[in-house]
Design a protein around this motif. Structure first.
Motif, mmCIF file in Angstrom:
data_model
loop_
_atom_site.group_PDB
_atom_site.id
_atom_site.type_symbol
_atom_site.label_atom_id
_atom_site.label_comp_id
_atom_site.label_asym_id
_atom_site.label_seq_id
_atom_site.Cartn_x
_atom_site.Cartn_y
_atom_site.Cartn_z
ATOM 1 N N GLY A 46 0.797 -1.214 0.000
ATOM 2 C CA GLY A 46 0.000 0.000 0.000
ATOM 3 C C GLY A 46 0.828 1.262 0.000
ATOM 4 O O GLY A 46 0.355 2.325 -0.427
ATOM 5 N N ARG A 47 2.046 1.157 0.480
ATOM 6 C CA ARG A 47 2.937 2.323 0.452
ATOM 7 C C ARG A 47 3.557 2.512 -0.926
ATOM 8 O O ARG A 47 4.115 3.563 -1.217
ATOM 9 N N ARG A 48 3.464 1.491 -1.785
ATOM 10 C CA ARG A 48 4.060 1.560 -3.128
ATOM 11 C C ARG A 48 3.058 1.984 -4.194
ATOM 12 O O ARG A 48 3.439 2.585 -5.192
ATOM 13 N N ARG A 49 1.767 1.596 -4.012
ATOM 14 C CA ARG A 49 0.786 1.854 -5.060
ATOM 15 C C ARG A 49 -0.616 1.819 -4.477
ATOM 16 O O ARG A 49 -0.822 1.445 -3.318
ATOM 17 N N ASP A 50 -1.600 2.179 -5.288
ATOM 18 C CA ASP A 50 -3.004 2.204 -4.901
ATOM 19 C C ASP A 50 -3.568 0.785 -4.982
ATOM 20 O O ASP A 50 -3.717 0.228 -6.076
ATOM 21 N N LEU A 51 -3.900 0.192 -3.843
ATOM 22 C CA LEU A 51 -4.394 -1.186 -3.818
ATOM 23 C C LEU A 51 -5.853 -1.298 -4.231
ATOM 24 O O LEU A 51 -6.383 -2.417 -4.322
ATOM 25 N N ASP A 52 -6.518 -0.188 -4.489
ATOM 26 C CA ASP A 52 -7.877 -0.235 -5.012
ATOM 27 C C ASP A 52 -7.893 -0.490 -6.519
ATOM 28 O O ASP A 52 -8.952 -0.730 -7.099
ATOM 29 N N LYS A 53 -6.722 -0.433 -7.141
ATOM 30 C CA LYS A 53 -6.616 -0.697 -8.570
ATOM 31 C C LYS A 53 -6.056 -2.110 -8.770
ATOM 32 O O LYS A 53 -5.226 -2.569 -7.987
#
Length: 440
Positions: A46-53
């Protein structure tokens, strides 16, 4: 989930003399779960990218995979075990994604997404680095062109060469061989890729492509008298509980159009929903493996035992195979003078996981007479021919986090199954069963 069986093994071995350590550790798939990550790894992602995508909280790229391996194998006990006991491994679906290569329709849907390409390339690249290199003998490593290219790469950055290799392997399964052979004294271990080597086109569906199948036959037949025990490692069991075998064969017939287009659509849905993708779901390949084993177990150069080693199904069992033409009875007695080496399906899984109660009931029921009768109804509906080989359960099913040990000495073979259990505030391995496999 209970104590981790590999952790528990490492703690026991650390307190014993080196002579007590096993000669080889065989891990049969799902070494990491790329599609089911821990809370800590989810937070890291979650700190690397948007986990909703898409793909959400799953491995998306090479960095995510390195995190999974570091988390799994950075555990002090596991790290010590892998640094001390020789090991070989093969992937299964969760090393990439659940149901990996289950059908041509599944693969087409994955390739139509915007995230699958990076996922599969990163999965194959990280597998080559973390697992496959350790499977190869020193001679094979010395002759490996990809390893040589990476070592010679500018600034020792082999990313480009490795990615190009993964692209070829993904585009054409015959372009890469993940299966391998190791001869350990007079024991031959053949690890078979039952995931990436598949032919998925419904009219040619096979667990192994033609080149891979020919390679497997050649490895089994070469210097037959040079080994006393033949071990065939495949992540997916060859012999399943009879009901499950018949369900998978029936579903394969439906998907192949045996009952028309409407049933084919139902079959594809069921194939994915119920994970019907073991050897039984590839009937031609199931039969080809049965024929190869029937061949190698006969004659003066036959090994003392032939064992198919598998995991995947989150429980353990022992099944023995027989060929009906060897006896006038449907199932010759245990002590009958049956020609040929004994053949076993040895399934052991997991080292740290769990099985819902409904699945436990299903696995148990699948071995019963009622389960076999029900399976026969499915087989008749799908017009499935009866397999050439018969089998029966000799032990299990056993559930829990467990390890199976083979003790091979000369032409004798013994099996021990141990389960990791808590005792006095710590974990220990408790013996569940011990049995002799070779025929006196």
């Amino acid at each position: 989930m209970g104590p981790d069986a590999l952790d528990t093994l490492a703690l026991r071995l650390a307190g014993e003399p080196a002579s007590a350590r096993p000669g080889l550790l065989v891990l049969l798939g799902d070494q990491v779960y790329a599609d089911e990550v821990s809370p800590a790894t989810r937070e890291w992602m979650g700190r690397r990218r948007d986990l909703d995508k898409p793909p959400g909280a799953q491995a998306a790229d090479y960095a995510d995979y390195t995190r999974l391996y570091a988390e799994s194998w950075g555990d002090p006990e596991i790290r010590w075990l892998l640094s001390t006991v020789p090991s070989v491994m093969i992937f299964d679906d969760h090393d990439v994604i659940d149901d990996w290569n289950t059908s041509d329709k599944w693969l087409a849907e994955m390739r139509a997404t915007g995230w699958w390409r990076e996922r599969i390339l990163s999965g194959l690249m990280s597998y080559w680095v973390h697992q496959h290199l350790g499977n190869l003998s020193p001679a094979a490593l010395a002759a490996d062109p990809l390893l040589a290219a990476i070592r010679a790469a500018p600034e020792r950055d082999g990313t480009e060469a490795l990615r190009a290799f993964a692209e070829r392997a993904d585009a054409d399964p015959a372009a890469a061989r993940w299966s391998f052979r190791r001869d350990l004294g007079r024991t031959r271990l053949l690890m078979i890729d039952s995931r990436a080597a598949r032919v998925l086109a419904e009219d040619r569906r096979a667990m192994l492509g033609p080149e891979e199948e020919n390679w497997m036959r050649a490895q089994v037949r070469e210097d037959r008298g040079a080994y006393d025990h033949l071990l065939l490692g495949t992540s997916l069991p060859w012999l399943l509980p009879h009901l499950i075998h018949d369900l998978e064969s029936w579903d394969s017939a439906l998907c192949g159009g045996e009952r028309g287009a409407r049933w084919a659509g139902r079959g594809e849905y069921l194939r994915r929903a119920a994970d019907l993708e073991h050897w039984a779901a590839f009937p031609r390949s199931f039969g080809a493996l049965a024929d190869l084993i029937a061949e190698v177990r006969q004659g003066p150069e036959a090994p003392a035992t032939v064992s198919v080693l598998s995991g995947d199904v989150h429980h353990a069992y022992v099944a023995e195979a027989r060929w009906p033409k060897e006896s006038g009875t449907r199932w010759p007695g245990r002590d009958a003078a049956v020609p040929g080496s004994p053949v076993y399906q040895l399934t052991c899984s997991p080292v740290h996981n769990s099985v819902p109660l409904a699945m436990r009931f299903g696995f148990r029921f699948g071995w019963t007479g009622a389960g076999r009768a029900l399976g026969g109804l499915f087989a008749r509906h799908g017009r499935v021919p009866e397999p050439a080989v018969r089998w029966r359960r000799d032990g299990g099913p056993w559930f829990g986090n467990q390890l199976m040990t083979l003790d091979l000495r000369g032409r004798t073979a013994a099996l021990t199954l141990e389960k990791a259990v808590p005792r006095d505030g710590r974990a220990t391995l408790r013996e569940v069963t011990r049995t002799r496999l070779d025929r006196p």
